[in-house]
Scaffold this motif. Structure first.
Motif, short mmCIF file in Angstrom:
data_model
loop_
_atom_site.label_atom_id
_atom_site.label_comp_id
_atom_site.label_asym_id
_atom_site.label_seq_id
_atom_site.Cartn_x
_atom_site.Cartn_y
_atom_site.Cartn_z
N ALA A 91 2.60 -6.50 9.70
CA ALA A 91 2.30 -7.82 9.13
C ALA A 91 0.80 -7.97 8.86
O ALA A 91 0.38 -8.45 7.79
CB ALA A 91 2.79 -8.92 10.08
N ALA A 92 -0.02 -7.55 9.84
CA ALA A 92 -1.47 -7.63 9.67
C ALA A 92 -1.94 -6.74 8.53
O ALA A 92 -2.82 -7.11 7.74
CB ALA A 92 -2.17 -7.23 10.98
N GLY A 93 -1.33 -5.55 8.41
CA GLY A 93 -1.69 -4.64 7.33
C GLY A 93 -1.39 -5.22 5.96
O GLY A 93 -2.19 -5.11 5.02
N LEU A 94 -0.22 -5.88 5.83
CA LEU A 94 0.14 -6.50 4.56
C LEU A 94 -0.85 -7.59 4.18
O LEU A 94 -1.27 -7.71 3.02
CB LEU A 94 1.56 -7.07 4.64
N VAL A 95 -1.23 -8.40 5.18
CA VAL A 95 -2.21 -9.46 4.93
C VAL A 95 -3.54 -8.85 4.47
O VAL A 95 -4.17 -9.35 3.52
CB VAL A 95 -2.42 -10.31 6.19
N CYS A 96 -3.96 -7.77 5.12
CA CYS A 96 -5.21 -7.11 4.74
C CYS A 96 -5.15 -6.54 3.33
O CYS A 96 -6.14 -6.61 2.57
CB CYS A 96 -5.55 -6.00 5.75
N TRP A 97 -3.99 -5.98 2.95
CA TRP A 97 -3.84 -5.46 1.59
C TRP A 97 -3.99 -6.59 0.57
O TRP A 97 -4.68 -6.45 -0.45
CB TRP A 97 -2.48 -4.79 1.42
N VAL A 98 -3.34 -7.73 0.86
CA VAL A 98 -3.39 -8.86 -0.07
C VAL A 98 -4.82 -9.38 -0.21
O VAL A 98 -5.32 -9.63 -1.32
CB VAL A 98 -2.45 -9.99 0.41
N ILE A 99 -5.50 -9.51 0.93
CA ILE A 99 -6.89 -10.00 0.90
C ILE A 99 -7.79 -9.01 0.16
O ILE A 99 -8.67 -9.41 -0.61
CB ILE A 99 -7.41 -10.23 2.33
N SER A 100 -7.56 -7.73 0.39
CA SER A 100 -8.38 -6.71 -0.28
C SER A 100 -8.22 -6.79 -1.79
O SER A 100 -9.21 -6.74 -2.54
CB SER A 100 -8.00 -5.31 0.21
N VAL A 101 -6.98 -6.90 -2.26
CA VAL A 101 -6.74 -7.00 -3.71
C VAL A 101 -7.41 -8.25 -4.27
O VAL A 101 -8.03 -8.22 -5.34
CB VAL A 101 -5.22 -7.01 -3.99
N ARG A 102 -7.28 -9.35 -3.54
CA ARG A 102 -7.89 -10.60 -4.01
C ARG A 102 -9.41 -10.48 -4.11
O ARG A 102 -10.02 -10.92 -5.08
CB ARG A 102 -7.51 -11.74 -3.07
N ARG A 103 -10.02 -9.86 -3.10
CA ARG A 103 -11.47 -9.71 -3.10
C ARG A 103 -11.93 -8.85 -4.28
O ARG A 103 -12.93 -9.13 -4.93
CB ARG A 103 -11.94 -9.09 -1.79
N ILE A 104 -11.17 -7.77 -4.52
CA ILE A 104 -11.58 -6.84 -5.58
C ILE A 104 -11.34 -7.43 -6.96
O ILE A 104 -12.20 -7.41 -7.84
CB ILE A 104 -10.83 -5.50 -5.45
N VAL A 105 -10.13 -8.01 -7.16
CA VAL A 105 -9.75 -8.49 -8.49
C VAL A 105 -10.39 -9.83 -8.83
O VAL A 105 -10.93 -10.03 -9.92
CB VAL A 105 -8.20 -8.60 -8.58
N LYS A 106 -10.37 -10.76 -7.87
CA LYS A 106 -10.87 -12.11 -8.16
C LYS A 106 -12.38 -12.22 -8.00
O LYS A 106 -13.06 -12.80 -8.82
CB LYS A 106 -10.19 -13.11 -7.23
N LYS A 107 -12.90 -11.62 -6.92
CA LYS A 107 -14.32 -11.79 -6.63
C LYS A 107 -15.17 -10.66 -7.16
O LYS A 107 -16.39 -10.76 -7.23
CB LYS A 107 -14.53 -11.93 -5.12
#
Length: 373
Positions: free
Chosen positions: A355-371
């Motif tokens: 569960a923690a890994g999935l959250v980290c993947w989502v946050i990572s994608v958001r940071r890279i794509v959005k920010k």
């Protein structure tokens, strides 16, 4: 004015040819090329292969003479299901045990009355047989209780000698599994810690993010490359380990239901030992991919050196535990599947890690794509 040797010419031509070939490769292949070749990930992977090849378990199951009666029972009742015939076999062993108990009592009484009816050899034999049958019946009843438990779960169990498999996947495996789990995580960290921080260090992010589909396409290719590398690490570390263990313990019948071994009666779905080991490896691969998500997030939030330091700090609790300093809560501990069963926490820590890994993947994608970082 430097003279170019034949070797140098060949080297230049080979390099030019390789670059020409790589220029036509998909982005995913290029990302794998950067991780495994340019950043020397293949060297780290090779070191892991060498370690695994030279540190496997060397000694299998050793016959315990105290289990002679149990071994005889398993040989006699092999592959039998709950039935009147099996009950008759168990009853016979119980009668034989009762005979030796009565005989030992008679011998002790005769010695107490100082009669010459029995010799010291008779007493030694009776004492030994009483001990063997006591331990044997404990094992026989454990087997029968397991078959009855499985019947209550609508699973048809069979009499199967459990000693080698239960030792192979039992406490003897725990320290070995801890070392390989730690090795897998460290190898994973060294290969992927620079997945984003390395691009930041080389000032590549600005160019990538200004390209057409640069952010999303690049991010997805990075993600896929990391997942592939995670799977490769698990394959080269965990599969050879399982193959070696089953070979050393001489497990020939891999199609026997795992529930036939009382230690694994909790498995809810009837499956073979082979299927259980495959599920074990798949679960470890999933956990490695979850850990990879955590490392990727650290890479997006840190510089090149800091991402390596912070990622390696994640395994520090496991190292301290292995050295005997503390009870551990570590990202490595979910990989110790068999030890987790023994601890009674089942795979709860693994589920939490996924569960923690999935959250980290989502946050990572958001940071890279959005920010854009």
């Amino acid at each position: 004015g430097k003279k170019i040797t034949l070797f140098s010419k060949l080297k230049y031509k080979l390099t030019a040819w390789c670059q020409s070939v790589l220029s036509h490769m998909p982005v995913l292949v290029m990302e794998l090329y950067k991780l495994l070749w340019v950043k020397k990930g293949i060297v780290v992977l090779a070191i892991a292969v060498v370690i695994v090849s030279n540190t496997g378990i060397k000694k299998g199951y050793t016959y315990d003479s105290d289990l002679a009666v149990a071994m005889k029972y398993y040989s006699e009742a092999k592959d039998m299901q709950l039935s009147d015939e099996l009950s008759d076999i168990v009853y016979r062993y119980e009668q034989e045990s009762e005979y030796w108990n009565d005989r030992l009592k008679q011998i002790n009484t005769a010695f107490a009355n100082e009669t010459k009816e029995f010799t010291r050899e008779d007493m030694n034999e009776a004492t030994m047989q009483v001990s063997l049958y006591k331990k044997g019946l404990e094992e026989i009843h454990r087997n029968i209780n397991n078959l009855e438990y499985l019947k209550g779960k609508n699973i048809t169990g069979e009499v199967t000698m459990p000693f080698a498999v239960e030792e192979m996947l039992g406490e003897k495996l725990y320290s070995h599994e801890a070392v390989y789990g730690l090795l897998a995580v460290i190898v994973l960290i060294f290969i992927i810690f620079s997945i984003v921080s390395g691009e930041k260090k080389q000032n590549m992010l600005i160019s990538i993010h200004t390209a057409k589909r640069g952010r999303l396409s690049w991010c997805m290719m990075k993600l896929c490359a990391v997942l592939i590398v995670s799977i490769c690490i698990g394959v080269v570390i965990f599969i050879p380990d399982i193959v070696n263990i089953t070979r050393v313990y001489k497990i020939d019948d891999m199609q026997t239901a795992i529930q036939n071994y009382p230690r694994f009666s909790f498995v809810p779905i009837k499956m073979s030992l082979m299927a259980y080991l495959i599920c074990n490896i798949i679960w470890k691969l999933v956990l490695l991919m979850a850990i990879a998500g955590i490392v990727v997030l650290i890479s997006t939030m840190s510089g090149y050196v800091l991402s390596l330091v912070v990622s390696l700090a994640l395994v520090l609790p496991q190292l301290l535990y292995m050295l005997g300093f503390m009870y551990y809560i570590s990202i490595v501990s979910p990989l110790l599947v068999e030890e987790n069963w023994g601890r009674g926490i089942n795979q709860l820590n693994g589920i939490m890690l996924v569960a923690a890994g999935l959250v980290c993947w989502v946050i990572s994608v958001r940071r890279i794509v959005k920010k854009g970082h």
